[in-house]
Design a protein around this motif. Structure first.
Motif, PDB file in Angstrom:
ATOM      1  N   ALA A   1       0.842  -1.201   0.000  1.00 31.04           N
ATOM      2  CA  ALA A   1       0.000   0.000   0.000  1.00 31.04           C
ATOM      3  C   ALA A   1       0.879   1.253   0.000  1.00 31.04           C
ATOM      4  O   ALA A   1       0.558   2.247  -0.669  1.00 31.04           O
ATOM      5  CB  ALA A   1      -0.927  -0.014   1.216  1.00 31.04           C
ATOM      6  N   LEU A   2       1.979   1.208   0.764  1.00 36.84           N
ATOM      7  CA  LEU A   2       2.909   2.338   0.777  1.00 36.84           C
ATOM      8  C   LEU A   2       3.544   2.513  -0.591  1.00 36.84           C
ATOM      9  O   LEU A   2       3.652   3.642  -1.108  1.00 36.84           O
ATOM     10  CB  LEU A   2       3.978   2.106   1.850  1.00 36.84           C
ATOM     11  CG  LEU A   2       5.012   3.212   2.057  1.00 36.84           C
ATOM     12  CD1 LEU A   2       4.336   4.525   2.441  1.00 36.84           C
ATOM     13  CD2 LEU A   2       6.011   2.797   3.137  1.00 36.84           C
ATOM     14  N   ARG A   3       3.937   1.430  -1.221  1.00 39.87           N
ATOM     15  CA  ARG A   3       4.494   1.520  -2.577  1.00 39.87           C
ATOM     16  C   ARG A   3       3.478   2.113  -3.542  1.00 39.87           C
ATOM     17  O   ARG A   3       3.834   2.914  -4.421  1.00 39.87           O
ATOM     18  CB  ARG A   3       4.914   0.132  -3.070  1.00 39.87           C
ATOM     19  CG  ARG A   3       6.214  -0.380  -2.476  1.00 39.87           C
ATOM     20  CD  ARG A   3       6.541  -1.763  -3.005  1.00 39.87           C
ATOM     21  NE  ARG A   3       6.761  -1.792  -4.449  1.00 39.87           N
ATOM     22  CZ  ARG A   3       7.924  -1.577  -5.049  1.00 39.87           C
ATOM     23  NH1 ARG A   3       8.989  -1.285  -4.321  1.00 39.87           N
ATOM     24  NH2 ARG A   3       8.040  -1.638  -6.361  1.00 39.87           N
ATOM     25  N   ALA A   4       2.227   1.749  -3.376  1.00 41.35           N
ATOM     26  CA  ALA A   4       1.185   2.288  -4.256  1.00 41.35           C
ATOM     27  C   ALA A   4       1.057   3.797  -4.068  1.00 41.35           C
ATOM     28  O   ALA A   4       0.842   4.540  -5.036  1.00 41.35           O
ATOM     29  CB  ALA A   4      -0.141   1.593  -3.970  1.00 41.35           C
ATOM     30  N   GLU A   5       1.203   4.274  -2.826  1.00 37.56           N
ATOM     31  CA  GLU A   5       1.164   5.723  -2.574  1.00 37.56           C
ATOM     32  C   GLU A   5       2.268   6.438  -3.351  1.00 37.56           C
ATOM     33  O   GLU A   5       2.094   7.559  -3.823  1.00 37.56           O
ATOM     34  CB  GLU A   5       1.345   6.009  -1.081  1.00 37.56           C
ATOM     35  CG  GLU A   5       0.152   5.707  -0.211  1.00 37.56           C
ATOM     36  CD  GLU A   5       0.432   6.052   1.237  1.00 37.56           C
ATOM     37  OE1 GLU A   5       1.305   6.929   1.483  1.00 37.56           O
ATOM     38  OE2 GLU A   5      -0.185   5.443   2.123  1.00 37.56           O
TER      39      GLU A   5
ATOM     40  N   ALA B   1       4.406  -3.405  -8.852  1.00 39.82           N
ATOM     41  CA  ALA B   1       5.279  -4.574  -8.858  1.00 39.82           C
ATOM     42  C   ALA B   1       6.380  -4.455  -9.908  1.00 39.82           C
ATOM     43  O   ALA B   1       7.480  -4.982  -9.730  1.00 39.82           O
ATOM     44  CB  ALA B   1       4.453  -5.827  -9.104  1.00 39.82           C
ATOM     45  N   ASP B   2       6.102  -3.777 -11.026  1.00 39.29           N
ATOM     46  CA  ASP B   2       7.080  -3.665 -12.102  1.00 39.29           C
ATOM     47  C   ASP B   2       7.696  -2.273 -12.198  1.00 39.29           C
ATOM     48  O   ASP B   2       8.335  -1.938 -13.196  1.00 39.29           O
ATOM     49  CB  ASP B   2       6.421  -4.027 -13.432  1.00 39.29           C
ATOM     50  CG  ASP B   2       5.243  -3.108 -13.760  1.00 39.29           C
ATOM     51  OD1 ASP B   2       4.736  -2.445 -12.824  1.00 39.29           O
ATOM     52  OD2 ASP B   2       4.838  -3.059 -14.937  1.00 39.29           O
TER      53      ASP B   2
ATOM     54  N   ARG C   1       9.371   5.063 -15.490  1.00 31.80           N
ATOM     55  CA  ARG C   1       8.364   5.212 -14.433  1.00 31.80           C
ATOM     56  C   ARG C   1       8.956   5.020 -13.034  1.00 31.80           C
ATOM     57  O   ARG C   1       8.229   5.026 -12.040  1.00 31.80           O
ATOM     58  CB  ARG C   1       7.241   4.197 -14.645  1.00 31.80           C
ATOM     59  CG  ARG C   1       6.436   4.419 -15.925  1.00 31.80           C
ATOM     60  CD  ARG C   1       5.524   3.236 -16.219  1.00 31.80           C
ATOM     61  NE  ARG C   1       4.608   2.990 -15.110  1.00 31.80           N
ATOM     62  CZ  ARG C   1       4.130   1.786 -14.804  1.00 31.80           C
ATOM     63  NH1 ARG C   1       4.519   0.715 -15.490  1.00 31.80           N
ATOM     64  NH2 ARG C   1       3.294   1.636 -13.792  1.00 31.80           N
ATOM     65  N   ALA C   2      10.255   4.858 -12.935  1.00 29.87           N
ATOM     66  CA  ALA C   2      10.899   4.634 -11.644  1.00 29.87           C
ATOM     67  C   ALA C   2      10.573   5.755 -10.668  1.00 29.87           C
ATOM     68  O   ALA C   2      10.342   6.908 -11.062  1.00 29.87           O
ATOM     69  CB  ALA C   2      12.408   4.510 -11.816  1.00 29.87           C
TER      70      ALA C   2
ATOM     71  N   LEU D   1       9.770   3.960   9.710  1.00 28.23           N
ATOM     72  CA  LEU D   1      11.015   4.044   8.944  1.00 28.23           C
ATOM     73  C   LEU D   1      11.365   2.690   8.340  1.00 28.23           C
ATOM     74  O   LEU D   1      11.739   2.598   7.158  1.00 28.23           O
ATOM     75  CB  LEU D   1      12.151   4.524   9.848  1.00 28.23           C
ATOM     76  CG  LEU D   1      13.562   4.495   9.251  1.00 28.23           C
ATOM     77  CD1 LEU D   1      13.666   5.387   8.024  1.00 28.23           C
ATOM     78  CD2 LEU D   1      14.598   4.887  10.301  1.00 28.23           C
ATOM     79  N   ALA D   2      11.231   1.640   9.133  1.00 24.80           N
ATOM     80  CA  ALA D   2      11.553   0.300   8.653  1.00 24.80           C
ATOM     81  C   ALA D   2      10.696  -0.081   7.446  1.00 24.80           C
ATOM     82  O   ALA D   2      11.177  -0.729   6.505  1.00 24.80           O
ATOM     83  CB  ALA D   2      11.375  -0.714   9.779  1.00 24.80           C
ATOM     84  N   ALA D   3       9.415   0.311   7.454  1.00 28.10           N
ATOM     85  CA  ALA D   3       8.534   0.024   6.326  1.00 28.10           C
ATOM     86  C   ALA D   3       8.975   0.782   5.075  1.00 28.10           C
ATOM     87  O   ALA D   3       8.874   0.260   3.951  1.00 28.10           O
ATOM     88  CB  ALA D   3       7.090   0.379   6.679  1.00 28.10           C
ATOM     89  N   HIS D   4       9.475   2.010   5.254  1.00 25.52           N
ATOM     90  CA  HIS D   4       9.955   2.775   4.109  1.00 25.52           C
ATOM     91  C   HIS D   4      11.164   2.082   3.477  1.00 25.52           C
ATOM     92  O   HIS D   4      11.270   1.999   2.243  1.00 25.52           O
ATOM     93  CB  HIS D   4      10.295   4.201   4.528  1.00 25.52           C
ATOM     94  CG  HIS D   4       9.104   5.108   4.580  1.00 25.52           C
ATOM     95  ND1 HIS D   4       8.090   4.954   5.508  1.00 25.52           N
ATOM     96  CD2 HIS D   4       8.754   6.179   3.815  1.00 25.52           C
ATOM     97  CE1 HIS D   4       7.169   5.895   5.300  1.00 25.52           C
ATOM     98  NE2 HIS D   4       7.548   6.646   4.284  1.00 25.52           N
ATOM     99  N   TYR D   5      12.094   1.622   4.301  1.00 22.51           N
ATOM    100  CA  TYR D   5      13.232   0.871   3.756  1.00 22.51           C
ATOM    101  C   TYR D   5      12.743  -0.362   2.988  1.00 22.51           C
ATOM    102  O   TYR D   5      13.080  -0.563   1.815  1.00 22.51           O
ATOM    103  CB  TYR D   5      14.126   0.373   4.893  1.00 22.51           C
ATOM    104  CG  TYR D   5      15.161   1.336   5.416  1.00 22.51           C
ATOM    105  CD1 TYR D   5      16.236   1.760   4.622  1.00 22.51           C
ATOM    106  CD2 TYR D   5      15.131   1.777   6.735  1.00 22.51           C
ATOM    107  CE1 TYR D   5      17.213   2.609   5.121  1.00 22.51           C
ATOM    108  CE2 TYR D   5      16.098   2.622   7.252  1.00 22.51           C
ATOM    109  CZ  TYR D   5      17.143   3.033   6.436  1.00 22.51           C
ATOM    110  OH  TYR D   5      18.111   3.867   6.928  1.00 22.51           O
TER     111      TYR D   5
END
Length: 377
Positions: free
Chosen positions: A194-198, A203-204, A236-237, A269-273
């Protein structure tokens, strides 16, 4: 519980949790670990704000804001107060973490009344001066730092390379203690889709990360240029910056498409890493660089200069990539090469995680205890 072998230790430091920086984190870990081993540790530090009277087993003294470092303070000279305190309750050892006026006072008083005193070398302040337009002061700052450490029985450093550098400058009593990493906190299992989606990282879509102070001495221009090279292969990186500092505002203006997460701590912070894919860290001013170990424990390959923690933790091509210190063009080129083989990042991340299991804080605390006992003999 205290034992017959336990020590009464006075830790003198300009920074301590809840302040957020590598030195504060390291000191907090050492103090906590020593207390767990039965030692009685009293922390002596500047007040961290209005109304700060210190916690249990802490002495908070006057201080002033550190120029260029919002939220941090340096301690004022306190020779008289420390003399009275240590005459009333004499420690077995004084350990000076930082080299400000408070640290100098502590060294002077300890030597005058015969208390063994050791020190830690945590920050290359002489190198920092170059990045703030004060390069002409570098020799004087370096001499100031070395003079303080020469007056202590042992100077503890995080890496063998730094020990060799200081010994080469005529500093005796240098001892490698190392640094640890909390592999329970910094763990790939904290990856948050979910954080990555924000961030816009699917996935790619690769996510590149920087964690640390956003300031000139961190060589952030090379992060910007390296990420641009990565984007040539992956348009898109996503680039995520975690931290704050004097460069934050201009970075945000220059890169409105990057994600600026501000300061993060603990599990956040750990989730961000763990939610990123590649860690970019081109600083050359570190004595260690805790963020390198945290990123690797979180399962990220790291691209860094062969310096400080990176030189000791990264096996080039296995759990990250290393670049000759100061070769900015090579750093950018290797960032581009890594982008062309991004499918290798997960394997490198697994190797990075595995390599961190040996770096326990408990081992660092044990080594610290050994060094201070040797110094006291």
């Amino acid at each position: 519980m205290p034992t017959s072998n336990s020590l009464e230790i006075a830790f003198v430091t300009e920074t301590f949790p809840p302040e957020i920086n590598g030195v504060a984190m390291t000191v907090g870990r050492l103090v906590g670990g020593l207390r767990e081993r039965g030692h009685r540790v009293r922390v002596i530090r500047p007040r961290q704000g209005r109304g700060d009277i210190g916690g249990e087993h802490e002495l908070a003294l006057p201080g002033l804001p550190l120029p260029g470092y919002a939220g941090l303070r340096f301690g004022l000279p306190a020779g008289g107060r420390l003399h009275r305190e240590w005459k009333r309750l004499r420690p077995d050892l004084v350990h000076v973490v930082t080299e400000g006026p408070l640290g100098w006072s502590a060294v002077n008083v300890a030597r005058r009344i015969g208390i063994p005193v050791t020190s830690g070398f945590h920050t290359n302040f002489d190198r920092y001066s170059v990045h703030y337009g004060l390069g002409w002061m570098r020799p004087a700052v370096a001499a100031y730092l070395r003079t303080l450490h020469r007056r202590t029985l042992a100077t503890m450093v995080p890496t063998a390379a730094l020990a060799a550098d200081l010994a080469g400058e005529g500093l005796n009593g240098v001892r490698v203690v190392g640094r640890g990493v909390d592999t329970r906190l910094f763990d790939p299992r904290r990856r948050d889709m979910a954080l990555r989606a924000e961030w816009g990282g699917g996935a790619d879509v690769p996510v590149c990360l920087y964690v640390g102070r956003l300031a000139p001495e961190k060589n952030l221009n090379l992060v910007e240029r390296s990420f641009a090279a990565i984007r040539l292969q992956h348009p898109r990186a996503v680039m995520v910056w975690v931290g704050d500092g004097p460069s934050a505002r201009q970075l945000a203006i220059d890169h409105p498409d990057h994600h600026f997460a501000g300061m993060r701590t603990g599990a956040d912070l750990a989730a961000h890493y763990a939610s990123a894919d590649l860690f970019l860290f081109p600083s050359l001013t570190e004595t260690y660089g805790n963020v390198v170990a945290e990123a690797m424990a979180s399962g990220l390959p790291v691209l860094a200069y062969r310096s400080a923690a990176a030189a000791e933790l990264i096996v080039d091509g296995d759990n990250g990539r290393l670049v000759a210190p100061g070769d900015g063009e090579a750093y950018i080129r290797i960032a581009g090469e890594m982008a062309m083989s991004a499918e290798k990042w997960p394997r490198m991340g697994v190797a990075a995680r595995a390599s961190m299991h040996a770096h326990r804080w408990s081992s660092v605390v044990e080594r610290f205890e050994t060094v201070v006992r040797e110094a006291m003999c």
